[in-house]
Write a protein that holds these residues in place. Structure first.
Motif, PDB file in Angstrom:
ATOM      1  N   PHE A   1      34.926  38.331  41.074  1.00  0.00           N
ATOM      2  CA  PHE A   1      33.983  39.405  41.357  1.00  0.00           C
ATOM      3  C   PHE A   1      32.781  38.856  42.119  1.00  0.00           C
ATOM      4  CE2 PHE A   1      31.185  43.033  40.210  1.00  0.00           C
ATOM      5  CZ  PHE A   1      32.026  44.046  40.615  1.00  0.00           C
ATOM      6  N   LYS A   2      32.380  37.632  41.781  1.00  0.00           N
ATOM      7  CA  LYS A   2      31.278  36.988  42.491  1.00  0.00           C
ATOM      8  C   LYS A   2      31.635  36.795  43.968  1.00  0.00           C
ATOM      9  CE  LYS A   2      28.207  32.952  42.127  1.00  0.00           C
ATOM     10  NZ  LYS A   2      28.418  32.315  43.432  1.00  0.00           N
ATOM     11  N   ALA A   3      32.886  36.444  44.230  1.00  0.00           N
ATOM     12  CA  ALA A   3      33.321  36.279  45.623  1.00  0.00           C
ATOM     13  C   ALA A   3      33.211  37.594  46.386  1.00  0.00           C
ATOM     14  CB  ALA A   3      34.758  35.761  45.663  1.00  0.00           C
ATOM     15  N   TRP A   4      33.511  38.720  45.714  1.00  0.00           N
ATOM     16  CA  TRP A   4      33.359  40.025  46.367  1.00  0.00           C
ATOM     17  C   TRP A   4      31.885  40.343  46.590  1.00  0.00           C
ATOM     18  CZ3 TRP A   4      30.993  44.446  44.158  1.00  0.00           C
ATOM     19  CH2 TRP A   4      30.984  45.557  45.022  1.00  0.00           C
ATOM     20  N   ARG A   5      31.039  40.101  45.580  1.00  0.00           N
ATOM     21  CA  ARG A   5      29.612  40.382  45.733  1.00  0.00           C
ATOM     22  C   ARG A   5      29.016  39.607  46.896  1.00  0.00           C
ATOM     23  NH1 ARG A   5      29.244  39.467  40.018  1.00  0.00           N
ATOM     24  NH2 ARG A   5      27.977  37.619  40.444  1.00  0.00           N
ATOM     25  N   GLU A   6      29.541  38.420  47.132  1.00  0.00           N
ATOM     26  CA  GLU A   6      29.037  37.584  48.218  1.00  0.00           C
ATOM     27  C   GLU A   6      29.737  37.878  49.537  1.00  0.00           C
ATOM     28  OE1 GLU A   6      29.584  33.686  46.613  1.00  0.00           O
ATOM     29  OE2 GLU A   6      27.836  33.852  45.286  1.00  0.00           O
ATOM     30  N   ARG A   7      30.561  38.924  49.551  1.00  0.00           N
ATOM     31  CA  ARG A   7      31.241  39.408  50.752  1.00  0.00           C
ATOM     32  C   ARG A   7      32.258  38.397  51.306  1.00  0.00           C
ATOM     33  NH1 ARG A   7      28.469  43.946  52.729  1.00  0.00           N
ATOM     34  NH2 ARG A   7      27.312  44.831  50.981  1.00  0.00           N
ATOM     35  N   ARG A   8      32.803  37.548  50.441  1.00  0.00           N
ATOM     36  CA  ARG A   8      33.803  36.579  50.882  1.00  0.00           C
ATOM     37  C   ARG A   8      35.216  37.151  50.813  1.00  0.00           C
ATOM     38  NH1 ARG A   8      33.945  32.485  47.331  1.00  0.00           N
ATOM     39  NH2 ARG A   8      32.248  33.100  45.935  1.00  0.00           N
ATOM     40  N   VAL A   9      35.414  38.197  50.017  1.00  0.00           N
ATOM     41  CA  VAL A   9      36.712  38.872  49.912  1.00  0.00           C
ATOM     42  C   VAL A   9      36.463  40.366  49.793  1.00  0.00           C
ATOM     43  CG1 VAL A   9      37.859  36.900  48.796  1.00  0.00           C
ATOM     44  CG2 VAL A   9      36.792  38.680  47.381  1.00  0.00           C
ATOM     45  N   THR A  10      37.507  41.171  50.002  1.00  0.00           N
ATOM     46  CA  THR A  10      37.403  42.614  49.802  1.00  0.00           C
ATOM     47  C   THR A  10      37.501  42.934  48.305  1.00  0.00           C
ATOM     48  OG1 THR A  10      39.787  42.992  49.931  1.00  0.00           O
ATOM     49  CG2 THR A  10      38.538  43.006  52.016  1.00  0.00           C
ATOM     50  N   PHE A  11      37.179  44.173  47.960  1.00  0.00           N
ATOM     51  CA  PHE A  11      37.241  44.568  46.553  1.00  0.00           C
ATOM     52  C   PHE A  11      38.683  44.494  46.049  1.00  0.00           C
ATOM     53  CE2 PHE A  11      36.738  47.537  42.930  1.00  0.00           C
ATOM     54  CZ  PHE A  11      35.667  46.916  42.314  1.00  0.00           C
ATOM     55  N   ARG A  12      39.619  44.936  46.855  1.00  0.00           N
ATOM     56  CA  ARG A  12      41.025  44.868  46.462  1.00  0.00           C
ATOM     57  C   ARG A  12      41.491  43.412  46.330  1.00  0.00           C
ATOM     58  NH1 ARG A  12      45.376  48.459  46.718  1.00  0.00           N
ATOM     59  NH2 ARG A  12      44.029  50.010  47.707  1.00  0.00           N
ATOM     60  N   GLU A  13      41.030  42.568  47.233  1.00  0.00           N
ATOM     61  CA  GLU A  13      41.457  41.172  47.193  1.00  0.00           C
ATOM     62  C   GLU A  13      40.912  40.444  45.966  1.00  0.00           C
ATOM     63  OE1 GLU A  13      43.502  37.839  47.943  1.00  0.00           O
ATOM     64  OE2 GLU A  13      43.778  39.802  48.893  1.00  0.00           O
ATOM     65  N   GLN A  14      39.702  40.802  45.515  1.00  0.00           N
ATOM     66  CA  GLN A  14      39.200  40.135  44.312  1.00  0.00           C
ATOM     67  C   GLN A  14      40.044  40.516  43.101  1.00  0.00           C
ATOM     68  OE1 GLN A  14      37.452  41.411  41.466  1.00  0.00           O
ATOM     69  NE2 GLN A  14      37.481  43.566  42.088  1.00  0.00           N
ATOM     70  N   ARG A  15      40.581  41.733  43.087  1.00  0.00           N
ATOM     71  CA  ARG A  15      41.490  42.113  42.006  1.00  0.00           C
ATOM     72  C   ARG A  15      42.780  41.306  42.067  1.00  0.00           C
ATOM     73  NH1 ARG A  15      40.962  48.783  42.198  1.00  0.00           N
ATOM     74  NH2 ARG A  15      39.029  48.903  40.945  1.00  0.00           N
ATOM     75  N   ARG A  16      43.329  41.153  43.257  1.00  0.00           N
ATOM     76  CA  ARG A  16      44.540  40.354  43.414  1.00  0.00           C
ATOM     77  C   ARG A  16      44.280  38.898  43.024  1.00  0.00           C
ATOM     78  NH1 ARG A  16      45.723  42.748  49.425  1.00  0.00           N
ATOM     79  NH2 ARG A  16      46.724  44.722  48.811  1.00  0.00           N
ATOM     80  N   GLY A  17      43.114  38.401  43.411  1.00  0.00           N
ATOM     81  CA  GLY A  17      42.770  37.027  43.088  1.00  0.00           C
ATOM     82  C   GLY A  17      42.683  36.791  41.588  1.00  0.00           C
ATOM     83  N   ARG A  18      42.154  37.754  40.878  1.00  0.00           N
ATOM     84  CA  ARG A  18      42.108  37.641  39.413  1.00  0.00           C
ATOM     85  C   ARG A  18      43.507  37.434  38.841  1.00  0.00           C
ATOM     86  NH1 ARG A  18      38.677  42.452  36.649  1.00  0.00           N
ATOM     87  NH2 ARG A  18      37.721  43.247  38.555  1.00  0.00           N
ATOM     88  N   LEU A  19      44.431  38.271  39.302  1.00  0.00           N
ATOM     89  CA  LEU A  19      45.789  38.205  38.768  1.00  0.00           C
ATOM     90  C   LEU A  19      46.496  36.920  39.180  1.00  0.00           C
ATOM     91  CD1 LEU A  19      47.036  41.891  39.176  1.00  0.00           C
ATOM     92  CD2 LEU A  19      46.068  40.783  37.154  1.00  0.00           C
ATOM     93  N   ARG A  20      46.273  36.468  40.409  1.00  0.00           N
ATOM     94  CA  ARG A  20      46.901  35.217  40.845  1.00  0.00           C
ATOM     95  C   ARG A  20      46.482  34.048  39.953  1.00  0.00           C
ATOM     96  NH1 ARG A  20      44.969  36.799  46.189  1.00  0.00           N
ATOM     97  NH2 ARG A  20      46.634  37.884  47.329  1.00  0.00           N
ATOM     98  N   GLU A  21      45.266  34.097  39.451  1.00  0.00           N
ATOM     99  CA  GLU A  21      44.797  33.026  38.576  1.00  0.00           C
ATOM    100  C   GLU A  21      45.179  33.266  37.122  1.00  0.00           C
ATOM    101  OE1 GLU A  21      40.640  30.760  37.280  1.00  0.00           O
ATOM    102  OE2 GLU A  21      40.638  32.147  38.984  1.00  0.00           O
ATOM    103  N   PHE A  22      45.092  34.527  36.692  1.00  0.00           N
ATOM    104  CA  PHE A  22      45.289  34.838  35.268  1.00  0.00           C
ATOM    105  C   PHE A  22      46.758  34.837  34.856  1.00  0.00           C
ATOM    106  CE2 PHE A  22      45.789  37.910  31.775  1.00  0.00           C
ATOM    107  CZ  PHE A  22      44.904  37.377  30.845  1.00  0.00           C
ATOM    108  N   LEU A  23      47.609  35.482  35.636  1.00  0.00           N
ATOM    109  CA  LEU A  23      49.001  35.649  35.212  1.00  0.00           C
ATOM    110  C   LEU A  23      49.735  34.333  34.971  1.00  0.00           C
ATOM    111  CD1 LEU A  23      50.088  38.732  37.378  1.00  0.00           C
ATOM    112  CD2 LEU A  23      49.383  38.693  34.975  1.00  0.00           C
ATOM    113  N   PRO A  24      49.600  33.338  35.844  1.00  0.00           N
ATOM    114  CA  PRO A  24      50.263  32.068  35.543  1.00  0.00           C
ATOM    115  C   PRO A  24      49.747  31.405  34.272  1.00  0.00           C
ATOM    116  CG  PRO A  24      49.704  32.181  37.867  1.00  0.00           C
ATOM    117  CD  PRO A  24      49.018  33.326  37.191  1.00  0.00           C
ATOM    118  N   ARG A  25      48.470  31.637  33.953  1.00  0.00           N
ATOM    119  CA  ARG A  25      47.893  31.033  32.754  1.00  0.00           C
ATOM    120  C   ARG A  25      48.508  31.603  31.484  1.00  0.00           C
ATOM    121  NH1 ARG A  25      42.598  29.097  34.042  1.00  0.00           N
ATOM    122  NH2 ARG A  25      42.342  28.528  31.845  1.00  0.00           N
TER     123      ARG A  25
END
Length: 225
Positions: free
Chosen positions: A51-75
């Motif tokens: 979410f911080k990456a989205w706030r800093e405009r480094r990713v889109t809102f949809r991409e920050q959601r995808r990024g969460r899952l890419r990190e969380f699901l394998p864990r």
């Protein structure tokens, strides 16, 4: 003289913490994973990073959601295909949105603010669309003044510029505005640097305990500045 109260949204007006926990308790078992306290902490840590990456405009809102899952699901050992990420998150989102609730002290606080002849506004680090949905679902739409989001003011808390931009758009001088929020680092310290008054809403008694303007409930909100 105090003229307006600038309120945070998540964990100040709406119990986002409880909504997230409730959503995970419903969503994770549907994936075959029991929800544990450790997974609640992990989800929050992962969500904050992306979410911080989205706030800093480094990713889109949809991409920050995808990024969460890419990190969380394998864990949690849940296999996925890249094309499934949006659908997986949509299932979580259904549970999350249905869990949004306003805190029980909000009604009393808004009544007290109105009785004092003060205006209200919201400054939130969330997205415009989702935060307005949150207000609507919790019955707060129309009961507050303008809602300023990251997309509106062009930056996010803890940048003092976010508070200055909100005050400018609101038409109130910073010295006449009281910032109220649950995050001392986001809602209190940068607000003061921007020239606003500030109160820390410390619902869970997490401190800092030497903060001179600390309250445990919106029912304690001081309006006699």
């Amino acid at each position: 003289m105090l003229r307006g109260v600038l309120l945070d949204l998540d964990n100040t007006l709406v119990d986002q913490r409880a909504a997230t926990a409730e959503a995970l308790h419903r969503w994770l078992p549907s994936l075959g994973v029991p929800c544990t306290p450790e997974l609640l902490v992990l989800w929050d840590e992962v969500a904050e990073r992306h979410f911080k990456a989205w706030r800093e405009r480094r990713v889109t809102f949809r991409e920050q959601r995808r990024g969460r899952l890419r990190e969380f699901l394998p864990r949690v050992r849940i296999p996925y295909a890249e094309g499934e990420l949006d659908a997986i998150f949509a299932d979580y989102l259904i549970a999350y949105e249905s869990s949004w609730r306003a805190f029980p002290d909000v009604d009393q606080a808004l009544a007290a603010i109105a009785a004092a002849g003060l205006r209200t506004a919201v400054l939130t680090n969330g997205s415009t669309e989702q935060q307005h949905q949150k207000l609507a679902r919790t019955g707060l739409t129309g009961r507050l003044g303008p809602v300023f989001t990251v997309e509106d003011v062009g930056t996010s808390k803890p940048d003092p510029a976010a508070f200055l931009s909100a005050c400018a758009r609101w038409g109130l001088p910073p010295a006449s505005v009281l910032s109220v929020g649950d995050r001392h680092d986001l809602d209190v310290l940068p607000a003061r640097r921007a020239g606003l008054l500030a109160v820390h809403l410390d619902r869970h008694d997490g401190g800092p305990h030497d903060e001179p303007h600390r309250i445990r409930s919106l029912a304690e909100l001081p309006l006699d500045w």
